[in-house]
Scaffold this active site. Structure first.
Site, PDB file in Angstrom:
ATOM      1  N   ASP A 170       0.769  -1.269  -0.044  1.00 19.55           N
ATOM      2  CA  ASP A 170      -0.069   0.034  -0.031  1.00 19.55           C
ATOM      3  C   ASP A 170       0.635   1.227   0.054  1.00 19.55           C
ATOM      4  O   ASP A 170       0.552   2.035   0.894  1.00 19.55           O
ATOM      5  CB  ASP A 170      -0.808   0.116   1.223  1.00 19.55           C
ATOM      6  N   ASN A 438       6.748  -7.630   6.489  1.00 19.39           N
ATOM      7  CA  ASN A 438       5.519  -7.044   6.838  1.00 19.39           C
ATOM      8  C   ASN A 438       4.435  -7.729   6.143  1.00 19.39           C
ATOM      9  O   ASN A 438       4.152  -7.969   5.018  1.00 19.39           O
ATOM     10  CB  ASN A 438       5.603  -5.565   6.487  1.00 19.39           C
ATOM     11  N   GLU A 439       3.570  -8.335   6.896  1.00 14.27           N
ATOM     12  CA  GLU A 439       2.194  -8.975   6.714  1.00 14.27           C
ATOM     13  C   GLU A 439       2.419 -10.064   5.518  1.00 14.27           C
ATOM     14  O   GLU A 439       1.790  -9.714   4.634  1.00 14.27           O
ATOM     15  CB  GLU A 439       1.309  -7.748   5.984  1.00 14.27           C
ATOM     16  N   ASN A 490      -0.249  -5.938  13.313  1.00 12.98           N
ATOM     17  CA  ASN A 490      -1.192  -4.793  12.544  1.00 12.98           C
ATOM     18  C   ASN A 490      -2.646  -5.034  12.616  1.00 12.98           C
ATOM     19  O   ASN A 490      -3.055  -6.150  12.356  1.00 12.98           O
ATOM     20  CB  ASN A 490      -0.724  -4.702  11.075  1.00 12.98           C
ATOM     21  N   TYR A 492      -6.705  -3.646  12.440  1.00 12.79           N
ATOM     22  CA  TYR A 492      -7.576  -2.602  11.943  1.00 12.79           C
ATOM     23  C   TYR A 492      -9.057  -2.840  12.356  1.00 12.79           C
ATOM     24  O   TYR A 492      -9.842  -2.792  11.416  1.00 12.79           O
ATOM     25  CB  TYR A 492      -7.567  -2.402  10.351  1.00 12.79           C
ATOM     26  N   TYR A 496     -11.313  -1.973   8.939  1.00  6.44           N
ATOM     27  CA  TYR A 496     -11.480  -3.035   7.780  1.00  6.44           C
ATOM     28  C   TYR A 496     -12.401  -4.203   7.881  1.00  6.44           C
ATOM     29  O   TYR A 496     -13.158  -4.663   6.893  1.00  6.44           O
ATOM     30  CB  TYR A 496     -10.218  -3.663   7.090  1.00  6.44           C
ATOM     31  N   GLU A 528       0.638  -1.760  13.941  1.00  8.39           N
ATOM     32  CA  GLU A 528      -0.191  -0.649  13.124  1.00  8.39           C
ATOM     33  C   GLU A 528      -1.632  -0.628  13.597  1.00  8.39           C
ATOM     34  O   GLU A 528      -2.058  -1.852  14.116  1.00  8.39           O
ATOM     35  CB  GLU A 528      -0.502  -1.239  11.586  1.00  8.39           C
ATOM     36  N   TRP A 573      -0.840   3.831  12.867  1.00  4.05           N
ATOM     37  CA  TRP A 573      -0.417   3.896  11.305  1.00  4.05           C
ATOM     38  C   TRP A 573      -1.492   5.042  10.836  1.00  4.05           C
ATOM     39  O   TRP A 573      -2.621   5.072  10.908  1.00  4.05           O
ATOM     40  CB  TRP A 573      -0.974   2.657  10.744  1.00  4.05           C
ATOM     41  N   LYS A 592      -4.283   7.702   6.662  1.00  5.22           N
ATOM     42  CA  LYS A 592      -4.245   7.459   8.192  1.00  5.22           C
ATOM     43  C   LYS A 592      -3.248   8.249   8.909  1.00  5.22           C
ATOM     44  O   LYS A 592      -2.987   7.799   9.992  1.00  5.22           O
ATOM     45  CB  LYS A 592      -4.107   5.887   8.289  1.00  5.22           C
TER      46      LYS A 592
HETATM   47  C1  BDP Z   1      -1.421  -2.545   6.488  1.00  2.00           C
HETATM   48  C2  BDP Z   1      -0.130  -2.331   5.698  1.00  2.00           C
HETATM   49  C3  BDP Z   1       0.194  -0.900   5.530  1.00  2.00           C
HETATM   50  C4  BDP Z   1      -1.089   0.057   4.709  1.00  2.00           C
HETATM   51  C5  BDP Z   1      -2.076  -0.212   6.052  1.00  2.00           C
HETATM   52  C6  BDP Z   1      -3.392   0.543   5.560  1.00  2.00           C
HETATM   53  O1  BDP Z   1       0.959  -2.843   6.520  1.00  2.00           O
HETATM   54  O2  BDP Z   1       1.114  -0.640   4.565  1.00  2.00           O
HETATM   55  O3  BDP Z   1      -0.770   1.064   4.463  1.00  2.00           O
HETATM   56  O4  BDP Z   1      -2.464  -1.537   6.279  1.00  2.00           O
HETATM   57  O5  BDP Z   1      -4.335  -0.520   4.866  1.00  2.00           O
HETATM   58  O6  BDP Z   1      -1.965  -3.673   5.788  1.00  2.00           O
HETATM   59  O7  BDP Z   1      -3.832   1.478   5.871  1.00  2.00           O
END
Ligand code: BDP
Length: 615
Positions: A170, A438-439, A490, A492, A496, A528, A573, A592
């Site tokens: 991203d 990462n991820e 990470n 959300y 999400y 994140e 993040w 973000k």
């Molecule tokens: C995570 C990623 C990051 C993205 C973030 C997002 O590590 O790079 O920018 O989510 O969705 O999956 O904002």
């Protein structure tokens, strides 16, 4: 790899500035040997910079493949008899370098430096002025990190030759000569590398709170009397073609605090020095020593810090004190410059990090410039250094590790990049932990042998720092974290998933974090969490995308962090809004940021400032 420095026997010429630039529209330049003559009708281009946002033509901004850079340089007579090296801070992503039409270097990987020794070529040349040409490709596929693929579409509903660079990460695929280009001279017999490792004895860290949980408690520890040590042992390994004689250490006031003779050991030199009552490098209170190596011909001086890192089941300790990571996942990203090094921006960023009360950041999702690492050493910021292994997960069930996507070549390149990152950053006291990805899809069976090898590689390259990887996979699915020291997650919630429902965050977060700790008995960092927020959008009651929502979103996470003693850090993040590829949920980039892209605060910045500075 050593950073080019100047001293009485070494000189550096900066090749930054305006270069010639040409887009290789058909990607035929290498076959047509464009490097043999000056580029035809070149445009002007700034180095260092991404080229994408400097141009007005969409075809150039979105070009997939090669672009060409060119400039001339002159070697002063005073350099005769010296070794001459061309050095690129980074070239994103794959470069072929020519001097006077002769290929001198090839490099794959867009975020780490590389060099070309051009001594012989210059010595054999009668030219006064030399032409430096770089063919640079921004194509990402499954043989490199970050991963990507070029997608082509055919048929009557697509224009002829329709194709684009697909990426599964991203951030915008900025391309160009992003970091300084230098030409430097050393004696012919020279020092090629230094590895400095320190050991602290007699550490005393006054630590009133044994098992801190809340930010206030961590802050109280951090604000206490600085830890001290009785002595430090400094071990140095020196790779050199020169005869190495003496190693000296100077403190910040320039006083010599230790000196010894170097000993030859097989094909390297080594030295062990002792500093009595050393001043330790502490987060927010950096202290840098300078280690000087003197050979018969060459001299090199490297800064380093003395600090001790330990990880327990619930703590990350720096110099014997529990440390809580307050800071961000960031990006090298700004308007116009893209990912190009901008020292003014870096100063602004570090000032904002101090203002908000941060003590750390992660180099999401690639190693940042050397100039930035030096700044972090000096300003006392703690860094999680991440290799560009990003884009190794699909969210639609497709496999990444089980088929023809990630393959042996990817693994080889991933390992090369890990070793190169360690080689570049090993002596930086700011780097306290390596992040190997990462991820990635660590729930896949194929990820198990892959990451076993990745983690073995980094541990072999550096035995002094803990290792982490940053997860999107949950604790039940993850198959690889038994090999890391710290769990980074990470997440959300309410963004999400269950979008907009702030009231689910507490329950879901606590449950997941406890699962991670139960399964692995390792400390956890929330690496994140965040919500896209358009600066200037307000609503009461709050809804997604408003500044109020971002604040409330953070609050929900923080309530839980303050209850869990194994949570050792929070990196919202993201630090600032940044450019991404176009996408249905990206309105001119990822929003973000706690700061806007122009490095001015959103409302949440004040909220975090209050939290991170609390007594
Ligand atoms: C995570 C990623 C990051 C993205 C973030 C997002 O590590 O790079 O920018 O989510 O969705 O999956 O904002």
């Amino acid at each position: 790899m050593l950073y080019p420095i100047e001293n009485r026997v070494r000189e550096v010429k900066n090749l930054n500035g305006i270069w010639n630039f040409k887009v290789d529209e058909k990607n035929t330049g290498i076959q047509e040997k464009w490097y043999e003559r000056p580029l035809e009708n070149p445009a002007a281009m700034a180095v260092p910079s991404s080229y994408n946002d400097l141009v007005t033509d969409e075809k150039i901004r979105e070009h997939v493949g090669y672009v060409w850079y060119e400039r001339t340089f002159i070697v002063p007579d005073s350099w005769s008899g010296k070794r001459m090296v061309l050095r690129f801070g980074s070239a994103t992503h794959h470069a072929e370098v020519y001097v006077d039409g002769i290929r001198v270097a090839e490099h794959k990987g867009g975020f780490l430096p590389f060099e070309a020794d051009i001594t012989e070529l210059i010595e054999q040349s009668s030219l006064e002025e030399h032409r430096l040409t770089v063919a640079l490709s921004n194509v990402l596929d499954w043989t490199c990190i970050p991963c990507g693929e070029v997608i082509s579409k055919e048929g009557s509903r697509y224009p002829d030759g329709f194709h684009f660079q697909e990426t599964y990460f991203d951030f915008y695929n900025y391309s160009g000569l992003h970091r300084p280009v230098k030409l430097y001279a050393t004696p012919k017999k020279y020092i090629s590398d230094l590895i400095i490792q320190t050991e602290v004895e007699g550490l005393s860290a006054d630590n009133p709170i044994k098992n801190p949980v809340s930010i206030a408690e961590y802050n109280q520890i951090a604000r206490g009397v600085l830890p001290t040590a009785k002595r430090a042992k400094v071990q140095v390994v020196i790779n050199a073609t020169d005869e190495i004689r003496v190693v000296k250490i100077f403190d910040e006031q320039g006083r010599e605090v230790a000196k010894t003779e170097a000993r030859r050991k097989e094909d390297a030199y080594s030295a062990e020095l002792v500093i009595e009552q050393p001043v330790l490098w502490n987060p927010g209170a950096a202290f840098l020593y300078r280690l000087q190596v003197e050979g018969d011909s060459d001299v090199y001086t490297e800064t380093f810090g003395i600090r001790k890192i330990e990880v327990t089941d619930k703590q990350f300790q720096i110099n014997g004190r529990p440390f809580y990571f307050k800071g961000f996942g960031r990006h090298e990203d700004s308007d116009i410059h893209g990912k190009g090094l901008d020292e003014a921006l870096n100063i602004r960023d570090f000032n904002l990090l101090k203002w908000i009360g941060a003590n750390s950041f992660r180099t999401s999702h690639y190693p940042y410039s050397e100039e930035q690492m030096m700044l972090a050493d000096r300003e006392g910021f703690v860094v999680i250094d991440e290799v560009p292994a990003v884009g190794m997960c699909f969210w639609d069930g497709k496999s990444v590790f089980g088929g023809d996507r990630v393959n042996d070549e990817t693994l080889k390149h991933h390992k090369d990049m890990l070793r190169a990152m360690v080689e570049r950053d090993k002596n930086h006291p700011c780097v306290v932990m390596w992040s190997v990805a990462n991820e990635a899809a660590t729930h896949e069976e194929g990820a198990v042998p892959y990451f076993k090898e990745v983690i073995e590689t980094i541990r072999k390259a550096d035995r002094t720092r803990p290792v982490t990887m940053v997860h999107t996979t949950g604790p039940l699915g993850d198959k690889v974290s038994q090999w890391v020291d710290v769990i980074c997650v990470n997440r959300y919630y309410a963004w999400y998933n269950d979008h907009g429902h702030l009231d689910v965050i507490g329950l879901q977060l606590k449950d997941e974090m406890e699962q991670w700790h139960r399964k692995y008995k390792k400390p956890v960092i929330m690496s994140e969490y965040g919500a896209d927020t358009i600066a200037g959008f307000h609503k009461l009651p709050a809804v997604a995308f408003t500044e109020e929502f971002q604040c409330l979103y953070m609050d929900e996470y923080h309530k839980i962090f303050d209850q869990l003693d194994f949570m050792i850090g929070e990196h919202p993040w993201a630090y600032a809004d940044f450019q991404t590829k176009q996408g249905l949920n990206r309105v001119d980039g990822n929003k973000k940021g706690i700061f806007m892209r122009n490095r001015q605060p959103k409302m949440a910045a004040y909220r975090l400032r209050e939290r991170w500075n609390q007594d």
